[in-house]
Design an enzyme around this catalytic site. Structure first.
Site, PDB file in Angstrom:
ATOM      1  N   ASP A  69      11.501   4.874  -8.285  1.00 54.99           N
ATOM      2  CA  ASP A  69      10.663   5.894  -8.763  1.00 54.99           C
ATOM      3  C   ASP A  69       9.217   5.325  -9.045  1.00 54.99           C
ATOM      4  OD1 ASP A  69      11.057   3.901 -10.782  1.00 54.99           O
ATOM      5  OD2 ASP A  69      12.801   5.174 -11.755  1.00 54.99           O
ATOM      6  N   ASN A 140      16.407   6.488 -24.104  1.00 52.34           N
ATOM      7  CA  ASN A 140      16.699   7.833 -24.364  1.00 52.34           C
ATOM      8  C   ASN A 140      17.855   8.205 -23.124  1.00 52.34           C
ATOM      9  OD1 ASN A 140      15.901   8.218 -21.990  1.00 52.34           O
ATOM     10  ND2 ASN A 140      14.603  10.219 -22.079  1.00 52.34           N
ATOM     11  N   HIS A 142      17.712   6.863 -20.116  1.00 55.29           N
ATOM     12  CA  HIS A 142      17.397   7.274 -18.425  1.00 55.29           C
ATOM     13  C   HIS A 142      18.032   6.417 -17.477  1.00 55.29           C
ATOM     14  CE1 HIS A 142      13.502   6.697 -18.652  1.00 55.29           C
ATOM     15  NE2 HIS A 142      13.619   5.499 -19.109  1.00 55.29           N
ATOM     16  N   GLU A 147      15.747  12.365 -17.337  1.00 55.88           N
ATOM     17  CA  GLU A 147      15.222  12.421 -17.923  1.00 55.88           C
ATOM     18  C   GLU A 147      17.256  13.117 -18.319  1.00 55.88           C
ATOM     19  OE1 GLU A 147      14.147  10.059 -19.253  1.00 55.88           O
ATOM     20  OE2 GLU A 147      11.676  10.510 -19.170  1.00 55.88           O
TER      21      GLU A 147
END
Ligand code: F6R
Length: 249
Positions: A69, A140, A142, A147
């Protein structure tokens, strides 16, 4: 439960073992294709690969890499761009050739993004696919910047970053306001196509989400849980990150 977990007394030993796996892969296949992650988690691994290059002659001359990313809106030379992260923490210290590493660009006009993402997917395919994908995990759940809510069939695309992801990044940027709101990320399907995947997680703050990814339902609420569907997936954990796993297994 399809995810194999390997628990080490500390992060250093885990990173050394993963580096050894990568070394063996490169010895077997000098032009191996690696999927790379940024963030705090892979730093010890990159340090060990740099040591292997300097002291053991491990060559990356033919290795190809694709990063997961990149933030939107940060020029490559911004200190917090993943481009500069990779130069600083790995590429500047090994013999990888500049044409052989790839990161998505976060600097494109909105209408150029879909084509860029498709080209990124095509470049991975043209390289023969990712042999070995390194992942971290967000609090979370990811993987990459997929996400909660990202589907298992998602591909490289523009994503919106969650509040928790941006607040975790805030110290590096100085404040949450300075953290980009969007990024370009490989998708879950892109990641799941890698031939082998190693997820690294260190520290107590990752314990709860690691247990959910390994033992919870396969769900878009925790995109790391999609890894349960992969045939060749290993989690390399320190004992702190494995804390809740032991309780739930
Ligand atoms: C990084 C990435 C993220 C991180 C995750 C964990 O390229 O895609 O999924 O791996 O946010 O970050 P750290 O390692 O900083 O805890």
């Amino acid at each position: 439960m399809a995810i194999e977990t390997i628990i080490f007394p500390d992060a250093e030993q885990a990173a050394q073992q993963v580096a050894k796996k990568i070394q063996q892969l490169i010895q077997r296949k000098p032009d191996a294709v690696l999927g790379l992650a940024t963030g705090g988690t892979p730093l010890l691994l990159y340090r060990e690969l740099i040591r292997m290059h300097a002291e053991e002659g491990l060559s990356f001359a033919q290795v190809r890499t694709f990063n997961l990313d990149e933030y939107e809106g940060l020029p490559p030379d911004h200190p917090e761009s993943y481009w500069s992260f990779m130069q600083r923490n790995l590429f500047d210290h090994i013999d990888i050739s500049p044409g052989n590493y790839h990161l998505p660009s976060g600097m494109l006009a909105a209408d150029a993004v879909p084509e860029h993402c498709e080209a990124y997917e095509n470049a991975i395919r043209a390289a023969g696919g990712i042999d070995f994908q390194i992942l971290g995990i967000g609090r979370n759940g990811h993987i990459g910047f997929n996400e909660p809510g990202s589907t298992i069939s998602s591909r490289t695309r523009r994503v919106t970053l969650c509040e928790v992801t941006r607040s975790d990044a805030a110290p590096a940027f100085g404040s949450i306001e300075q953290v980009p709101t969007h990024a370009i990320s490989m998708g879950c399907a892109t990641i799941l196509e890698a031939k082998e995947i190693v997820l690294l997680a260190f520290g107590e703050h990752k314990a709860e989400i690691v247990a959910q990814a390994v033992c919870g339902d396969v769900s878009e609420n925790v995109t790391a849980s999609y890894l349960q569907t992969h045939q060749n997936i290993h989690f390399y954990l320190d004992s702190a990150a494995a804390r809740d796993l032991r309780e739930s297994m």
